[in-house]
Design an enzyme around this catalytic site. Structure first.
Site, PDB file in Angstrom:
ATOM      1  N   ASP A   4       0.817  -1.217   0.000  1.00 54.79           N
ATOM      2  CA  ASP A   4       0.000   0.000   0.000  1.00 54.79           C
ATOM      3  C   ASP A   4       0.844   1.258   0.000  1.00 54.79           C
ATOM      4  O   ASP A   4       2.030   1.226   0.299  1.00 54.79           O
ATOM      5  CB  ASP A   4      -0.879   0.020   1.252  1.00 54.79           C
ATOM      6  CG  ASP A   4      -2.082  -0.871   1.087  1.00 54.79           C
ATOM      7  OD1 ASP A   4      -2.514  -1.078  -0.057  1.00 54.79           O
ATOM      8  OD2 ASP A   4      -2.586  -1.376   2.116  1.00 54.79           O
ATOM      9  N   TYR A  25       7.260  -9.702   7.111  1.00 54.73           N
ATOM     10  CA  TYR A  25       7.075  -8.257   7.246  1.00 54.73           C
ATOM     11  C   TYR A  25       7.732  -7.782   8.536  1.00 54.73           C
ATOM     12  O   TYR A  25       7.751  -8.504   9.543  1.00 54.73           O
ATOM     13  CB  TYR A  25       5.584  -7.902   7.298  1.00 54.73           C
ATOM     14  CG  TYR A  25       4.916  -7.861   5.949  1.00 54.73           C
ATOM     15  CD1 TYR A  25       4.932  -6.703   5.190  1.00 54.73           C
ATOM     16  CD2 TYR A  25       4.270  -8.982   5.443  1.00 54.73           C
ATOM     17  CE1 TYR A  25       4.307  -6.656   3.945  1.00 54.73           C
ATOM     18  CE2 TYR A  25       3.651  -8.954   4.199  1.00 54.73           C
ATOM     19  CZ  TYR A  25       3.673  -7.778   3.459  1.00 54.73           C
ATOM     20  OH  TYR A  25       3.058  -7.737   2.236  1.00 54.73           O
TER      21      TYR A  25
END
Lengths: 238, 238
Positions: A48, A106
């Site tokens: 994003d 992540y």
């Protein structure tokens, strides 16, 4: 196949969009210029707006005899410095970086010290008290194969919410708390919601996490953390 | 009086400009909102587009009974995180941060290692060979009171080019070379030209530096380095 690093704060996300600066769009432009071919870049997944990558993986299909080392140099010289190709290798034509991905890691960086104008793009500051050990204990509830519907933004097209988390490491490095989460795949905003939940574990409680994994109720868990602390660290293949 | 830190990569420089994001403009807006007064912010000097500050000094004249600690908190909460007020104190109404400044220190960071997309705003990468000892020796020629016309961009309104440099420190920290230059004042682009000259000392030679200090010929010295490695580190007063 290439490993790509980028400062997500400068891009409207990974995915190509008309008239907006995106990582995929910029890579396609530069590869097309360097190779004088119409290049399509395929990523392991989207990130994003505002989300960084240390090790995004992508492929580009080009018909060229330029040695990889020279191609990488030419591409990096043409890219602006906030997106860089870190490495390149040749893979078979049927390799798809999205479908072949086995594990993704992540990282999320939370700052608990003084705010710093030079770190604003890279750290999310959190001013409330946090309890590292409580977070580490609660994180264990999330490791394993679960239905993570409660940890997914409503704004998703996915219907299968089952994912497997292999590990959640939480450590304090200086004034920062660093979360590293490895799994076979992640739902929309899943890492940001997990971090938001763990930071607020005092208020939420372990019982609500267990319940949320059973009934999928988004309201039971924490809020979605902002994008600027989030990094796609690594994508692993067989 | 306040000490201000900012990531210059996000601003069109210090000085207010219509329709552009500037540090002075943003501080004036926020102080005006917080104090509900029309606030004018005066800096110790301008910084160009892309140039950072660790310790810019500025004043704002407000009529308020808010304790400084609360004012600082309110201002920082309203500022976006890439500009921050680090400290505040009360000074007399006739204090002018520009005219009262006695010494300024600038830092310039040159990267000689691998490029890093997260450092692109903060480091200027330099891929040629550099000789630390040669740079340190040549730097000694510049320390002292000199006419620095050769080290000033043509694009200036100044007519007196005499400045005094108190020290130039050059050290290697990891893969970076850090220059720190302290003087009583600096001409337009002076630090960036000094760093450009020292990096290219092999080509330019000490004789040309001596000559340039005598005849003011800009063509004898090095090129102007980009803004992204430059930081206004400190402004000192009596």
């Amino acid at each position: 196949m290439m490993v790509v690093q980028y400062n997500g704060a400068h891009f409207f996300g990974w995915q190509k969009q008309n008239g907006k600066r995106t990582v995929q769009g910029e890579l396609e432009q530069v590869f097309s210029k360097v190779t004088k071919q119409n290049c399509e870049v395929v990523g392991s997944g989207r990130t994003d707006r505002g989300v960084h990558a240390i090790g995004q993986v992508a492929t580009v299909d080009i018909d060229s005899t330029i040695p990889l080392k020279n191609l990488k140099l030419a591409v990096n010289n043409m890219l602006s410095g906030d997106v860089l190709v870190k490495s390149m290798k040749v893979v078979s034509g049927d390799f798809n970086p999205r479908f072949a991905a086995k594990r993704k890691t992540y990282r999320y960086v939370v700052g608990t010290g003084k705010r710093d104008a030079f770190k604003d793009e890279f750290i999310t500051y959190y001013t409330y008290k946090v309890d590292l050990e409580k977070m580490q204990n609660a994180a264990k509830l999330l490791v394993g194969r679960h239905n993570f519907k409660a940890f997914c933004s409503a704004d998703t097209e996915v219907s299968d919410f089952v994912r497997e988390i292999y590990s959640i490491d939480i450590k304090k490095v200086g004034q920062n708390i660093i979360f590293e989460i490895t799994g076979n795949g992640f739902l929309y905003n899943m890492v940001r919601i997990i971090v938001g939940t763990l930071l607020q574990i005092d208020r939420i409680g372990e019982e609500n996490i267990k319940l949320a994994l059973e009934n999928g109720d988004r309201a039971l868990v924490g809020k979605t953390m902002p994008p600027n602390g989030l990094y796609l660290k690594k994508v692993e293949y067989k």
